[in-house]
Design a protein around this motif. Structure first.
Motif, PDB file in Angstrom:
ATOM      1  N   GLY B  92      -6.714  32.809  50.776  1.00 27.19           N
ATOM      2  CA  GLY B  92      -7.219  31.879  51.776  1.00 27.19           C
ATOM      3  C   GLY B  92      -6.199  30.795  52.064  1.00 27.19           C
ATOM      4  O   GLY B  92      -4.999  30.977  51.873  1.00 27.19           O
ATOM      5  N   GLU B 119     -11.267  26.732  48.814  1.00 27.39           N
ATOM      6  CA  GLU B 119     -10.892  26.223  50.134  1.00 27.39           C
ATOM      7  C   GLU B 119     -11.233  24.732  50.245  1.00 27.39           C
ATOM      8  O   GLU B 119     -11.962  24.176  49.425  1.00 27.39           O
ATOM      9  CB  GLU B 119     -11.629  27.020  51.219  1.00 27.39           C
ATOM     10  N   GLY B 124     -12.875  24.544  54.997  1.00 27.86           N
ATOM     11  CA  GLY B 124     -12.757  25.955  54.644  1.00 27.86           C
ATOM     12  C   GLY B 124     -13.909  26.447  53.794  1.00 27.86           C
ATOM     13  O   GLY B 124     -14.278  27.621  53.854  1.00 27.86           O
ATOM     14  N   SER B 156      -9.298  30.178  56.594  1.00 26.98           N
ATOM     15  CA  SER B 156     -10.287  30.612  55.617  1.00 26.98           C
ATOM     16  C   SER B 156     -11.159  31.732  56.188  1.00 26.98           C
ATOM     17  O   SER B 156     -11.425  32.728  55.514  1.00 26.98           O
ATOM     18  CB  SER B 156     -11.171  29.437  55.199  1.00 26.98           C
TER      19      SER B 156
END
Lengths: 196, 177, 198
Positions: B92, B119, B124, B156
């Motif tokens: 990510g 994230e 995210g 993400s």
């Protein structure tokens, strides 16, 4: 099987320098970033010393990980082994430089002991393993990380030299204004996200 | 010289004691960590396939060799295989994301679950919201999935899409018959 | 040394974050939410407590020439142990803190306390010092995490406070927000707290 496609290596390099800049986006190596950045010259010296240790440490820890830790199922010793590798490497580099090149030692010597506790180096070696990089990718990642670190610290030092003569409100003198400056730089680097 | 050897031995002794202690703690916690991870996967599989009554690892090197694919579970009802749940680990914005994707034997996605992610909070990490995950449900494995990316969290969102597409890919090429 | 003074030093007068600026990497990196800040603070406190205690107990056996590598091994052992325990019992927090758990090893605060305090003082004093420095560190992380989470997501410890109408300043939970928030908080600390102590 080594994946050597140039585009993926380039992506790793650019990502480490700009998008996920070690200092401004990953927050690795903040101590030297804030501590040794009052003058461009010293910042440059620190950058070079870190580059040297990062490249060597990445290769050695990669070998330690694949040939010792994974082979004997000792992954839980990773943190101890890596920090010991880095600490002894720093000592060794210091001794070698002192013997072979007194001039280089003059300019880098003072920074070397500080590098053991520079989390950018340990962070880099752990990230290499976490991202499953092969040996070539590891080296490219190390170079990117080192260039990114040096870029951030030299740019920051250049701004701080100017700040020295600026009229800063009393409570902001020293660290607070440095942190705000770093925040603005980080904001600028945020513009690189999505580049890779 | 003798002093260096002596110092080396002391350091070696300290490190060995440290290694022994860590080995002990590791053997105590390793099983718990593994069990907990398996438990999380099992919970997700039950949510994906409410009618299932069992699941097991697919231990096939060809399948596990695919890009991003980490683990594959075969979901059963009685003696029949009714679907697969595939764990993929794409990268990510800030580190790896562990994703489970449930696919029926007929090639329909029954669910997507995020097992772990790091994230950005507030941006995210919205990939873990039901609104985002439910978009995948019902899509077919014939083509790559099509979902709305979250604004402000493109990297993400795309990472999750990549993970699900990798799951679909291995399902279509190796598992579907 | 007076125990009360050690506590006061650790939490206010020599606060590791606001005064000494030690261990800045985790301070900036994991404070996107108050919960992560608290988790990192407590993990660091546990390591600091463990390493201070063991180093104070072992100080007469460790030759001074290899004192730094020995300290690092002791610290790394505690860090790895805490990491394993966190992974087993609080996996969500373990995953959220990610690489910054092994990086507790190079938190200059911990090696700094080992070198300047635990290797020179009694075990009891070292335990108290480890606890109070750890708590001072935790406090700073929670305050910073709370401020960033409040402005950045409108909540504290995951509890929605400002409601839907609040336009979240996303930048506060992103990397630049860490620098900006800590800069402003340090300036505030300079104005308010330091004046009162003097």
């Amino acid at each position: 099987m080594l994946d050597l496609s140039v585009s993926s290596l380039f992506a790793i390099l650019v990502s480490a320098i700009l998008v996920n800049n070690f200092v401004l986006s990953r927050f690795l190596g903040i101590c030297p970033f804030l501590g040794v950045s009052k003058q461009v010259e010293t910042a440059f010296g620190m950058g070079m010393a870190v580059t040297f240790v990062m490249s060597l440490a990445s290769v050695i820890t990669y070998i330690v990980q694949t040939q010792i830790l994974e082979r004997f199922d000792l992954q839980y010793m990773q943190t101890i082994m890596f920090i010991l590798v880095i600490a002894s490497l720093v000592q060794l580099v210091e001794m070698v430089i002192q013997k072979t090149s007194p001039a280089l030692y003059q300019s880098l010597g003072v920074f070397l002991p500080l590098i053991t506790t520079n989390c950018a180096v340990l962070g880099l070696t752990i990230l290499n393993i976490q991202e499953n990089y092969n040996i070539v990718e590891t080296i490219v990642h190390a170079i990117g990380a080192a260039v990114g670190f040096s870029l951030a610290i030299v740019l920051f030092a250049a701004i701080r030299e100017k700040l020295e003569i600026a009229n800063v409100p009393q409570p902001f003198k020293g660290f607070p204004i440095a942190l705000l400056t770093a925040g603005l730089m980080s904001l600028a680097f945020l513009g690189f996200s999505g580049l890779v | 010289m003798r002093e260096i050897i002596k110092l080396g031995f002391i350091l070696l002794a300290i490190t060995s004691v440290a290694g022994l202690i860590l080995g002990g703690v590791n053997s105590m916690t390793a099983d718990i960590i593994e069990e907990r991870a398996l438990e999380e996967s099992m919970e997700a599989i039950e949510a994906f396939f409410p009618e299932s009554d069992g699941a097991g690892f697919v231990d096939d090197a060809d399948v596990l060799d695919y890009d991003l694919v980490d683990e594959v579970y075969e979901v059963r009802q009685g003696d029949n295989v009714i679907g697969y749940t595939i764990k993929t680990v794409p990268n990510g914005y800030d580190g790896p994301i562990e994703i489970l994707t449930g696919i029926t034997i007929d090639g329909e996605i029954t669910g997507v679950e995020i097992l772990s992610q790091t994230e950005t909070p507030g941006l995210g990490d919205r990939i873990t919201t039901d609104d985002f995950k439910e978009q995948f449900i019902g899509q077919s494995s014939d083509s790559e999935v099509d979902v709305d990316v979250l604004s402000g969290a493109t990297v993400s969102s795309n990472a999750v899409v990549n993970g699900v597409n990798a799951a679909i890919n291995v399902f279509e090429e190796e598992l579907r018959n | 040394m007076n125990m009360g003074n050690i506590v006061k030093n650790g939490i206010v007068k020599e606060n590791p974050v606001f005064i000494q600026f030690l261990g800045m990497c985790p301070v900036l990196a994991v404070t996107g939410t108050a919960t992560n800040g608290l988790g990192m603070g407590l993990a660091t406190t546990a390591v600091l407590l463990g390493s201070n205690t063991v180093i104070a107990l072992m100080k007469s056996f460790i030759p001074s020439k290899i004192r730094i590598p020995s300290f690092i091994v002791v610290i790394a052992t505690f860090v790895t142990m805490i990491g394993m325990v966190m992974n087993a019992y609080i996996p969500d927090l373990y995953n959220a803190l990610g690489i910054f758990i092994p990086l507790i090893v190079v938190n200059c605060l911990i090696l700094g306390r080992a070198e300047t305090f635990a290797s020179k003082n009694s075990t009891t004093a070292s335990v108290v010092d480890g606890l109070s420095m750890g708590l001072g560190f935790t406090l700073a992380l929670v305050v910073l995490g709370g401020v960033r989470e409040l402005f950045g997501s409108g909540s504290i410890f995951g509890v929605e406070l400002l409601g839907e109408a609040y336009p979240a300043m996303g930048i506060m939970v992103q990397p630049p927000g860490a620098f900006l928030a800590l800069g402003l908080l340090t300036a505030l600390f300079n104005v308010v707290i330091l004046k009162r102590i003097k």
